[in-house]
Design a protein around this motif. Structure first.
Motif, mmCIF file in Angstrom:
data_model
loop_
_atom_site.group_PDB
_atom_site.id
_atom_site.type_symbol
_atom_site.label_atom_id
_atom_site.label_comp_id
_atom_site.label_asym_id
_atom_site.label_seq_id
_atom_site.Cartn_x
_atom_site.Cartn_y
_atom_site.Cartn_z
ATOM 1 N N UNK A 117 -3.505 2.324 -3.254
ATOM 2 C CA UNK A 117 -3.038 3.734 -3.105
ATOM 3 C C UNK A 117 -4.095 4.821 -2.726
ATOM 4 N N UNK A 118 -3.695 5.473 -1.609
ATOM 5 C CA UNK A 118 -4.776 6.255 -1.000
ATOM 6 C C UNK A 118 -4.331 7.730 -0.654
ATOM 7 N N UNK A 119 -5.171 8.659 -0.741
ATOM 8 C CA UNK A 119 -4.820 9.965 -0.376
ATOM 9 C C UNK A 119 -4.456 10.174 1.018
ATOM 10 N N UNK A 121 3.731 1.817 2.555
ATOM 11 C CA UNK A 121 4.824 2.693 2.496
ATOM 12 C C UNK A 121 3.849 4.101 2.662
ATOM 13 N N UNK A 122 4.063 4.797 3.850
ATOM 14 C CA UNK A 122 3.579 6.093 3.751
ATOM 15 C C UNK A 122 4.539 7.242 3.443
ATOM 16 N N UNK A 123 4.107 8.124 2.659
ATOM 17 C CA UNK A 123 5.268 9.191 2.120
ATOM 18 C C UNK A 123 5.794 10.264 3.238
ATOM 19 N N UNK A 124 5.176 10.086 4.334
ATOM 20 C CA UNK A 124 6.206 10.933 5.344
ATOM 21 C C UNK A 124 5.884 9.909 6.646
ATOM 22 N N UNK A 125 6.561 10.374 7.744
ATOM 23 C CA UNK A 125 6.648 9.789 8.896
ATOM 24 C C UNK A 125 5.422 9.859 9.710
ATOM 25 N N UNK A 126 4.895 11.241 9.806
ATOM 26 C CA UNK A 126 3.701 11.431 10.373
ATOM 27 C C UNK A 126 2.539 10.431 10.020
ATOM 28 N N UNK A 127 2.570 10.124 8.958
ATOM 29 C CA UNK A 127 1.512 9.360 8.451
ATOM 30 C C UNK A 127 1.743 7.909 8.735
ATOM 31 N N UNK A 128 3.044 7.476 8.447
ATOM 32 C CA UNK A 128 3.576 6.154 9.040
ATOM 33 C C UNK A 128 3.323 5.605 10.393
ATOM 34 N N UNK A 129 3.494 6.635 11.202
ATOM 35 C CA UNK A 129 3.347 6.476 12.641
ATOM 36 C C UNK A 129 1.710 6.012 12.736
ATOM 37 N N UNK A 130 0.786 7.042 12.355
ATOM 38 C CA UNK A 130 -0.583 6.873 12.312
ATOM 39 C C UNK A 130 -0.698 5.443 11.967
ATOM 40 N N UNK A 178 -4.406 12.417 8.722
ATOM 41 C CA UNK A 178 -4.674 11.682 7.321
ATOM 42 C C UNK A 178 -4.143 10.282 7.153
ATOM 43 N N UNK A 179 -3.191 10.173 8.068
ATOM 44 C CA UNK A 179 -2.539 8.877 7.917
ATOM 45 C C UNK A 179 -3.522 7.759 8.869
ATOM 46 N N UNK A 180 -4.364 8.180 9.886
ATOM 47 C CA UNK A 180 -5.127 7.310 10.017
ATOM 48 C C UNK A 180 -6.296 6.954 8.984
ATOM 49 N N UNK A 181 -6.623 8.177 8.655
ATOM 50 C CA UNK A 181 -7.844 7.727 7.607
ATOM 51 C C UNK A 181 -7.509 6.847 6.749
ATOM 52 N N UNK A 201 0.862 -1.289 -0.140
ATOM 53 C CA UNK A 201 -0.128 0.169 0.045
ATOM 54 C C UNK A 201 0.729 1.314 0.238
ATOM 55 N N UNK A 202 0.261 2.205 -0.598
ATOM 56 C CA UNK A 202 1.095 3.417 -0.581
ATOM 57 C C UNK A 202 0.164 4.762 -0.025
ATOM 58 N N UNK A 203 0.373 5.472 1.045
ATOM 59 C CA UNK A 203 -0.208 6.585 0.975
ATOM 60 C C UNK A 203 0.570 8.123 0.734
ATOM 61 N N UNK A 204 -0.304 8.908 -0.355
ATOM 62 C CA UNK A 204 0.196 9.817 -0.805
ATOM 63 C C UNK A 204 0.201 11.007 -0.015
ATOM 64 N N UNK A 205 0.793 12.084 -0.455
ATOM 65 C CA UNK A 205 1.026 13.339 0.337
ATOM 66 C C UNK A 205 0.097 14.350 -0.318
ATOM 67 N N UNK A 206 0.018 15.622 -0.009
ATOM 68 C CA UNK A 206 -0.889 16.368 -0.485
ATOM 69 C C UNK A 206 -0.400 16.807 -2.188
ATOM 70 N N UNK A 207 -1.378 16.994 -2.818
ATOM 71 C CA UNK A 207 -1.075 17.234 -4.351
ATOM 72 C C UNK A 207 -0.194 18.402 -4.574
ATOM 73 N N UNK A 208 -0.179 19.461 -3.835
ATOM 74 C CA UNK A 208 0.405 20.750 -4.034
ATOM 75 C C UNK A 208 2.215 20.640 -3.758
#
Length: 347
Positions: free
Chosen positions: A227-229, A255-264, A236-239, A193-200
């Motif tokens: 793959x999810x947003x 694979x979360x694209x930053x640590x904050x989301x990976x920790x979630x 957002x990582x929890x969601x 699985x892959x968690x994206x970061x914000x589009x901007x």
């Protein structure tokens, strides 16, 4: 009585004492203290030895006031990750402190619909000698135009577009994400699985592209359901984790694209009674302090964030000082740090 003995007894060596002991001018001592260029290595070593021998302690406030190049540097930021901002500040503040510069923080994007004009007004009335801009501010055309119009030199950190517009610090987000993905594949994971970061955020796009390249390199077709947003935030990582872990055939690795989301993701896995990493491997990106503040500690891509902001200050100063041959770009490479949150999938 020698200079050294007198200074030690009085515990009050002056810059003139250091200059006398080193056989140089007070101006040369000042240049060494301020890490300025154009001091020969042998002279620098002699001055530094005199500083140590005399136990000289400069008055930082007085030194800053006396300097002609005590630059005021603005850091314009807009990033939802507290961990990223903390690392960014550590590097920038440490570099400014050792160089006698002053760092001023300005948040972008949080002032409502008219924030771009407010930033422009702030820049026109500020006394900034230069600014540094991390993502996504470094890719915001309105901010870039406002800084250019204000006539303020700037350095961009990890820009995604128009790399020739100004000096910049680059990193290898795409390559690092590919290496992490290939590491997971080599462990035996196929449903990743892959968690994206914000589009901007250009970093979000680059990390996703690296993930796809890593899969393709091993002949694995990307499954859109995996793959999810996300938004680079814990919430957002929890969601995103809830979406991925609710799949009928859930991934064996995320694979979360930053640590904050990976920790979630790890927190939600625990809530679902999943063992990390036996039931689910989790990896992140950045290697912020939170990566080692949880259990199990996070396997992640170590992005040298503090080094990048420190290098941005250094690059900006070299341009402000008019140094010949000042670099236009500098690339700082990331590395994978393997900890306890990753292992081979259970067959």
């Amino acid at each position: 009585m020698s200079v050294k003995t007198r200074a030690n007894k009085q515990s009050g060596a002056t810059i003139k004492d250091v200059a006398s002991a080193a056989g140089v001018s007070a101006m040369t001592v000042s240049r060494v203290l301020n890490a300025e260029p154009n001091v020969r290595p042998a002279t620098r070593e002699r001055v530094q030895a005199a500083i140590r021998d005399l136990n000289y302690r400069p008055n930082l406030s007085a030194r800053n006031l006396a300097r002609a190049n005590a630059y005021f540097i603005g850091l314009l930021y807009d990033n939802p990750s507290a961990g990223y901002i903390s690392e960014l500040l550590i590097g920038a503040l440490n570099r400014c402190r050792t160089s006698g510069y002053h760092l001023v923080l300005e948040s972008c994007g949080a002032a409502g619909e008219d924030w771009t004009s407010q930033i422009a007004d702030m820049l026109r009335t500020s006394n900034f000698d230069g600014v540094i801009m991390p993502p996504p501010v470094c890719d915001n055309p309105d901010v870039l135009d406002a800084v250019t119009e204000a006539g303020i030199p700037y350095v961009r950190i990890a820009p995604d577009t128009d790399l020739d517009r100004a000096p910049c610090i680059l990193t290898d987000d795409r390559a690092a994400a590919r290496r992490m993905t290939e590491y997971l594949v080599e462990l035996g994971h196929r449903r990743i699985g892959f968690i994206l970061g914000p589009d901007e955020h250009g970093a979000s796009r680059e990390r996703h592209a690296g993930f796809l390249e890593g899969l393709a390199a091993h002949g694995i077709e990307s499954d859109p359901a995996l793959t999810t947003a996300g938004a680079f935030t814990y919430k957002s990582g929890l969601e995103a984790a809830d979406v991925l872990l609710s799949l009928a055939e859930r991934p064996t690795a995320i694979f979360a694209s930053n640590d904050d989301m990976a920790v979630a993701v790890i927190a939600l896995a625990h809530k679902h009674a999943l063992d990390v990493p036996r039931d689910l491997t989790v990896v992140g990106f950045d290697d912020t302090q939170t990566a080692t503040a949880i259990w199990p500690q996070l396997t992640t891509v170590r992005q040298p964030i503090s080094d990048m902001s420190s290098a941005a200050i250094e690059l900006l100063a070299s341009h402000l000082n008019g140094e010949d041959g000042a670099a236009a770009r500098r690339e700082i490479r990331s590395e994978i740090v393997i900890r306890d949150s990753s292992t081979a999938p259970v067959v």
